[in-house]
Scaffold this motif. Structure first.
Motif, PDB file in Angstrom:
ATOM      1  N   HIS A   1     -65.487 -26.406  36.481  1.00  0.00           N
ATOM      2  CA  HIS A   1     -66.469 -27.335  37.066  1.00  0.00           C
ATOM      3  C   HIS A   1     -66.573 -28.579  36.187  1.00  0.00           C
ATOM      4  O   HIS A   1     -66.639 -29.693  36.686  1.00  0.00           O
ATOM      5  CB  HIS A   1     -67.844 -26.664  37.204  1.00  0.00           C
ATOM      6  CG  HIS A   1     -67.837 -25.495  38.147  1.00  0.00           C
ATOM      7  ND1 HIS A   1     -68.581 -24.359  37.940  1.00  0.00           N
ATOM      8  CD2 HIS A   1     -67.147 -25.285  39.293  1.00  0.00           C
ATOM      9  CE1 HIS A   1     -68.367 -23.504  38.925  1.00  0.00           C
ATOM     10  NE2 HIS A   1     -67.500 -24.041  39.759  1.00  0.00           N
TER      11      HIS A   1
ATOM     12  N   ILE B   1     -74.572 -27.033  38.651  1.00  0.00           N
ATOM     13  CA  ILE B   1     -74.381 -25.595  38.929  1.00  0.00           C
ATOM     14  C   ILE B   1     -74.939 -24.730  37.797  1.00  0.00           C
ATOM     15  O   ILE B   1     -75.642 -23.754  38.043  1.00  0.00           O
ATOM     16  CB  ILE B   1     -72.883 -25.281  39.145  1.00  0.00           C
ATOM     17  CG1 ILE B   1     -72.360 -26.004  40.403  1.00  0.00           C
ATOM     18  CG2 ILE B   1     -72.660 -23.772  39.285  1.00  0.00           C
ATOM     19  CD1 ILE B   1     -70.858 -25.963  40.587  1.00  0.00           C
TER      20      ILE B   1
ATOM     21  N   TRP C   1     -75.787 -24.518  44.185  1.00  0.00           N
ATOM     22  CA  TRP C   1     -74.441 -24.156  44.656  1.00  0.00           C
ATOM     23  C   TRP C   1     -74.372 -24.381  46.149  1.00  0.00           C
ATOM     24  O   TRP C   1     -75.328 -24.164  46.865  1.00  0.00           O
ATOM     25  CB  TRP C   1     -74.089 -22.699  44.330  1.00  0.00           C
ATOM     26  CG  TRP C   1     -72.706 -22.325  44.785  1.00  0.00           C
ATOM     27  CD1 TRP C   1     -72.383 -21.405  45.742  1.00  0.00           C
ATOM     28  CD2 TRP C   1     -71.462 -22.870  44.329  1.00  0.00           C
ATOM     29  NE1 TRP C   1     -71.017 -21.339  45.897  1.00  0.00           N
ATOM     30  CE2 TRP C   1     -70.430 -22.235  45.040  1.00  0.00           C
ATOM     31  CE3 TRP C   1     -71.121 -23.842  43.381  1.00  0.00           C
ATOM     32  CZ2 TRP C   1     -69.082 -22.528  44.845  1.00  0.00           C
ATOM     33  CZ3 TRP C   1     -69.775 -24.137  43.186  1.00  0.00           C
ATOM     34  CH2 TRP C   1     -68.789 -23.482  43.909  1.00  0.00           C
TER      35      TRP C   1
ATOM     36  N   THR D   1     -64.187 -24.056  48.379  1.00  0.00           N
ATOM     37  CA  THR D   1     -64.770 -22.929  47.648  1.00  0.00           C
ATOM     38  C   THR D   1     -64.602 -21.635  48.454  1.00  0.00           C
ATOM     39  O   THR D   1     -64.359 -20.584  47.890  1.00  0.00           O
ATOM     40  CB  THR D   1     -66.273 -23.161  47.345  1.00  0.00           C
ATOM     41  OG1 THR D   1     -66.973 -23.300  48.568  1.00  0.00           O
ATOM     42  CG2 THR D   1     -66.486 -24.396  46.498  1.00  0.00           C
TER      43      THR D   1
END
Ligand code: SF4
Length: 210
Positions: free
Chosen positions: A15, A26, A32, A38
């Motif tokens: 990330h 996050i 999220w 994802t």
């Protein structure tokens, strides 16, 4: 040495490489949001994270192994770890992490950093040296080997330190709108364009203060 409550997730490194702000949102703000990228990744990992192992000849394959490093304060799970015989010349285990990725090889460092961090965990846990790792890319259905060299180790440790800084200071970096934002699952929450406009307005106001 880090205590368990100071550990950061291995996923935080990826990330961070993608965007330090995304990492902060996050891992500090607990935000999220799924998007097509994802979800694709999760589907592939569901097929791999099965907590099983198998032995074929001189190769033992362990899936979904929990790994950590107290020196670096990181914790996570390795998709696959392969153990080969014979062991290294010094008698330590010959170990290789293998990560499954839905897409194809990337130009940026994110995947390699995650793999290197896994290697560093395995080295500490098994008192060995991990010289290589590999990716299996779903899109090209091919395995790509990566050398865990000194340069990659250094970059990985620097990124781990930067993530610890964000998480321990609880400081989410400011947004900066870039091309990659269009692929970010947090685009609607982060609103980088609006933040840029707000910043610009602030500067303009400062300039025109009588
Ligand atoms: S929208 Fe852009 S600035 Fe915001 S978290 Fe995502 S990549 Fe980072």
């Amino acid at each position: 040495m880090f205590t368990e409550d100071e550990y950061i997730q291995l996923s935080a490194l990826q990330h961070y490489v993608f965007c330090p702000r995304q990492c902060g949102l996050i891992h500090v703000e607990d935000v999220w949001h799924e998007n097509v990228f994802t979800v694709r990744g999760d589907i592939l990992h569901e097929k791999v994270d099965t907590d099983t192992y198998e032995t074929r000849g001189t190769l033992k394959t362990v899936r979904g192994l929990r790994i950590h490093s107290t020196r670096l304060g990181i914790v996570g799970r390795a998709d696959v770890v392969e153990f080969r015989k014979p062991t290294n010349a010094d008698g330590s285990p010959d170990v290789m992490p293998v990560e499954f990725k839905a897409g194809q090889p990337k130009d940026d460092l994110s995947d390699k950093v995650q793999l290197c961090a896994q290697a560093l965990c395995l080295e500490e846990m098994m008192n060995t040296q991990v010289k290589r790792g590999a990716f299996f890319y779903g899109k090209i259905r091919r395995r790509v080997q990566v050398e865990i060299d000194d340069g990659l180790r250094k970059q990985t440790e620097e990124i781990i330190a930067a993530v610890h800084e964000i998480v321990s200071q609880k400081k989410v970096p400011a947004a900066q709108y870039e091309k990659k934002c269009r692929n970010c699952s947090l685009l609607d929450i982060c609103m980088p364009k609006a933040m840029n406009e707000k910043k610009l307005k602030g500067h303009m106001n400062e300039l025109y203060v009588p």
